[in-house]
Design a protein around this motif. Structure first.
Motif, PDB file in Angstrom:
ATOM      1  N   ALA A  71      32.646 -25.105  -0.196  1.00 19.54           N
ATOM      2  CA  ALA A  71      31.332 -25.049  -0.840  1.00 19.54           C
ATOM      3  C   ALA A  71      31.219 -26.101  -1.947  1.00 19.54           C
ATOM      4  O   ALA A  71      30.215 -26.821  -2.021  1.00 19.54           O
ATOM      5  N   ASN A  72      32.235 -26.213  -2.779  1.00 16.49           N
ATOM      6  CA  ASN A  72      32.176 -27.208  -3.849  1.00 16.49           C
ATOM      7  C   ASN A  72      32.180 -28.622  -3.300  1.00 16.49           C
ATOM      8  O   ASN A  72      31.534 -29.512  -3.860  1.00 16.49           O
ATOM      9  N   GLY A  73      32.880 -28.846  -2.207  1.00 12.74           N
ATOM     10  CA  GLY A  73      32.826 -30.156  -1.552  1.00 12.74           C
ATOM     11  C   GLY A  73      31.432 -30.474  -1.048  1.00 12.74           C
ATOM     12  O   GLY A  73      30.951 -31.609  -1.191  1.00 12.74           O
ATOM     13  N   VAL A  74      30.769 -29.471  -0.497  1.00 12.30           N
ATOM     14  CA  VAL A  74      29.392 -29.666  -0.031  1.00 12.30           C
ATOM     15  C   VAL A  74      28.470 -29.933  -1.212  1.00 12.30           C
ATOM     16  O   VAL A  74      27.602 -30.807  -1.155  1.00 12.30           O
ATOM     17  N   TYR A  75      28.670 -29.203  -2.322  1.00 10.26           N
ATOM     18  CA  TYR A  75      27.815 -29.407  -3.492  1.00 10.26           C
ATOM     19  C   TYR A  75      27.940 -30.828  -4.046  1.00 10.26           C
ATOM     20  O   TYR A  75      26.977 -31.375  -4.581  1.00 10.26           O
ATOM     21  N   VAL A  76      29.130 -31.418  -3.942  1.00  2.00           N
ATOM     22  CA  VAL A  76      29.318 -32.797  -4.395  1.00  2.00           C
ATOM     23  C   VAL A  76      28.421 -33.728  -3.581  1.00  2.00           C
ATOM     24  O   VAL A  76      27.825 -34.662  -4.114  1.00  2.00           O
ATOM     25  N   LEU A  77      28.299 -33.445  -2.288  1.00  2.00           N
ATOM     26  CA  LEU A  77      27.499 -34.296  -1.397  1.00  2.00           C
ATOM     27  C   LEU A  77      26.012 -33.965  -1.442  1.00  2.00           C
ATOM     28  O   LEU A  77      25.172 -34.859  -1.397  1.00  2.00           O
ATOM     29  N   VAL A  82      18.879 -24.893  -2.863  1.00  2.00           N
ATOM     30  CA  VAL A  82      18.988 -24.116  -1.618  1.00  2.00           C
ATOM     31  C   VAL A  82      20.440 -24.102  -1.147  1.00  2.00           C
ATOM     32  O   VAL A  82      21.000 -23.050  -0.828  1.00  2.00           O
ATOM     33  N   VAL A  83      21.068 -25.258  -1.123  1.00  2.00           N
ATOM     34  CA  VAL A  83      22.456 -25.356  -0.657  1.00  2.00           C
ATOM     35  C   VAL A  83      23.377 -24.556  -1.579  1.00  2.00           C
ATOM     36  O   VAL A  83      24.254 -23.824  -1.106  1.00  2.00           O
ATOM     37  N   ARG A  84      23.187 -24.674  -2.889  1.00  2.00           N
ATOM     38  CA  ARG A  84      24.032 -23.925  -3.824  1.00  2.00           C
ATOM     39  C   ARG A  84      23.840 -22.423  -3.660  1.00  2.00           C
ATOM     40  O   ARG A  84      24.812 -21.663  -3.667  1.00  2.00           O
ATOM     41  N   GLY A 135      26.007 -10.883  -8.064  1.00  2.00           N
ATOM     42  CA  GLY A 135      25.993 -12.324  -7.811  1.00  2.00           C
ATOM     43  C   GLY A 135      25.309 -12.685  -6.502  1.00  2.00           C
ATOM     44  O   GLY A 135      24.575 -13.675  -6.424  1.00  2.00           O
ATOM     45  N   ILE A 136      25.541 -11.890  -5.475  1.00  2.00           N
ATOM     46  CA  ILE A 136      24.889 -12.136  -4.185  1.00  2.00           C
ATOM     47  C   ILE A 136      23.384 -11.942  -4.301  1.00  2.00           C
ATOM     48  O   ILE A 136      22.607 -12.747  -3.790  1.00  2.00           O
ATOM     49  N   VAL A 137      22.971 -10.888  -4.992  1.00  2.00           N
ATOM     50  CA  VAL A 137      21.534 -10.636  -5.179  1.00  2.00           C
ATOM     51  C   VAL A 137      20.899 -11.768  -5.982  1.00  2.00           C
ATOM     52  O   VAL A 137      19.814 -12.263  -5.629  1.00  2.00           O
ATOM     53  N   VAL A 138      21.562 -12.209  -7.041  1.00  2.00           N
ATOM     54  CA  VAL A 138      21.028 -13.311  -7.850  1.00  2.00           C
ATOM     55  C   VAL A 138      20.902 -14.580  -7.011  1.00  2.00           C
ATOM     56  O   VAL A 138      19.892 -15.287  -7.061  1.00  2.00           O
ATOM     57  N   ALA A 139      21.922 -14.880  -6.218  1.00  2.00           N
ATOM     58  CA  ALA A 139      21.873 -16.067  -5.359  1.00  2.00           C
ATOM     59  C   ALA A 139      20.764 -15.942  -4.320  1.00  2.00           C
ATOM     60  O   ALA A 139      20.086 -16.928  -4.009  1.00  2.00           O
ATOM     61  N   LEU A 140      20.560 -14.742  -3.804  1.00  2.00           N
ATOM     62  CA  LEU A 140      19.472 -14.526  -2.842  1.00  2.00           C
ATOM     63  C   LEU A 140      18.115 -14.764  -3.491  1.00  2.00           C
ATOM     64  O   LEU A 140      17.242 -15.438  -2.911  1.00  2.00           O
ATOM     65  N   VAL A 141      17.929 -14.264  -4.700  1.00  2.00           N
ATOM     66  CA  VAL A 141      16.668 -14.497  -5.423  1.00  2.00           C
ATOM     67  C   VAL A 141      16.489 -15.989  -5.680  1.00  2.00           C
ATOM     68  O   VAL A 141      15.402 -16.541  -5.482  1.00  2.00           O
ATOM     69  N   ARG A 142      17.555 -16.671  -6.102  1.00  2.00           N
ATOM     70  CA  ARG A 142      17.462 -18.110  -6.332  1.00  2.00           C
ATOM     71  C   ARG A 142      17.118 -18.857  -5.045  1.00  2.00           C
ATOM     72  O   ARG A 142      16.367 -19.831  -5.070  1.00  2.00           O
ATOM     73  N   LEU A 147      13.182 -21.862  -1.985  1.00  2.00           N
ATOM     74  CA  LEU A 147      12.448 -22.095  -0.751  1.00  2.00           C
ATOM     75  C   LEU A 147      10.941 -21.983  -0.961  1.00  2.00           C
ATOM     76  O   LEU A 147      10.166 -22.656  -0.270  1.00  2.00           O
ATOM     77  N   ALA A 148      10.533 -21.159  -1.922  1.00  2.00           N
ATOM     78  CA  ALA A 148       9.111 -20.976  -2.193  1.00  2.00           C
ATOM     79  C   ALA A 148       8.529 -22.112  -3.020  1.00  2.00           C
ATOM     80  O   ALA A 148       7.321 -22.359  -2.990  1.00  2.00           O
ATOM     81  N   ARG A 149       9.388 -22.840  -3.753  1.00  2.00           N
ATOM     82  CA  ARG A 149       8.939 -23.928  -4.610  1.00  2.00           C
ATOM     83  C   ARG A 149       8.541 -25.120  -3.735  1.00  2.00           C
ATOM     84  O   ARG A 149       9.301 -25.513  -2.871  1.00  2.00           O
ATOM     85  N   PRO A 150       7.404 -25.699  -4.014  1.00  2.00           N
ATOM     86  CA  PRO A 150       7.012 -26.908  -3.264  1.00  2.00           C
ATOM     87  C   PRO A 150       8.037 -28.031  -3.499  1.00  2.00           C
ATOM     88  O   PRO A 150       8.621 -28.121  -4.567  1.00  2.00           O
TER      89      PRO A 150
END
Length: 155
Positions: A71-77, A82-84, A135-142, A147-150
């Motif tokens: 995951a951290n490798g993906v975040y670097v790229l 959304v990805v985070r 943490g999962i709920v917070v990440a889901l809300v984020r 996704l809702a943000r233009p």
């Protein structure tokens, strides 16, 4: 907004992309070191209070650490909200599975009668499981908010 009204620390937008990516690299390295210590040298068997039952849990803990590295490798790229959010849900979900397995197997043997280490450990596991669910709920809300943000409003 005046200087008095501003929050004390830097906000997310004030943190440089390089600093964020550096943090992801550090997190991946820390997870890699922990994975090495767990699986290779000295290995989980070097921990005196773990029983052989830990063999049932170690692969799940290792999977959680490996997922954190990926995951951290993906975040670097790709450093997008959304990805985070998706990465955080996946990594935390795998960690939660490892915590539940640890609770069920309870691969610990404590010898100090002065402290009820089994109770202390179970309390810590409960807090970790509750924190993971939060943490999962917070990440889901984020994720939903991202996704809702233009696209033009994204940072």
């Amino acid at each position: 907004m005046s200087v008095v009204d501003r929050p004390a620390g830097p906000t997310r937008r004030q943190t440089s992309a390089a600093a964020q990516r550096g943090g992801y690299v550090v997190a991946a390295i820390v997870n890699g070191v922990l994975l090495w210590l767990l699986a290779v040298e000295p290995g989980w068997r070097a921990v005196p209070f773990l029983t052989e039952d830990a063999a049932a849990v170690v692969p799940l803990v290792g999977a959680s650490l490996a997922a954190g590295i990926v995951a951290n490798g993906v975040y670097v790229l790709v450093d997008s909200p959304v990805v985070r959010a998706v990465g955080e849900m996946v990594v935390t979900g795998i960690g939660l599975v490892a915590l539940v397995a640890t609770w069920r197997v309870f691969p610990f043997a404590f010898t100090d009668p002065a402290v009820d280490w089994e109770y202390v450990t179970r309390v810590v596991l409960v807090f970790a499981m509750v924190g993971s669910v939060v943490g999962i709920v917070v990440a889901l809300v984020r994720l939903v908010l991202a996704l809702a943000r233009p696209a033009s409003a994204a940072p």
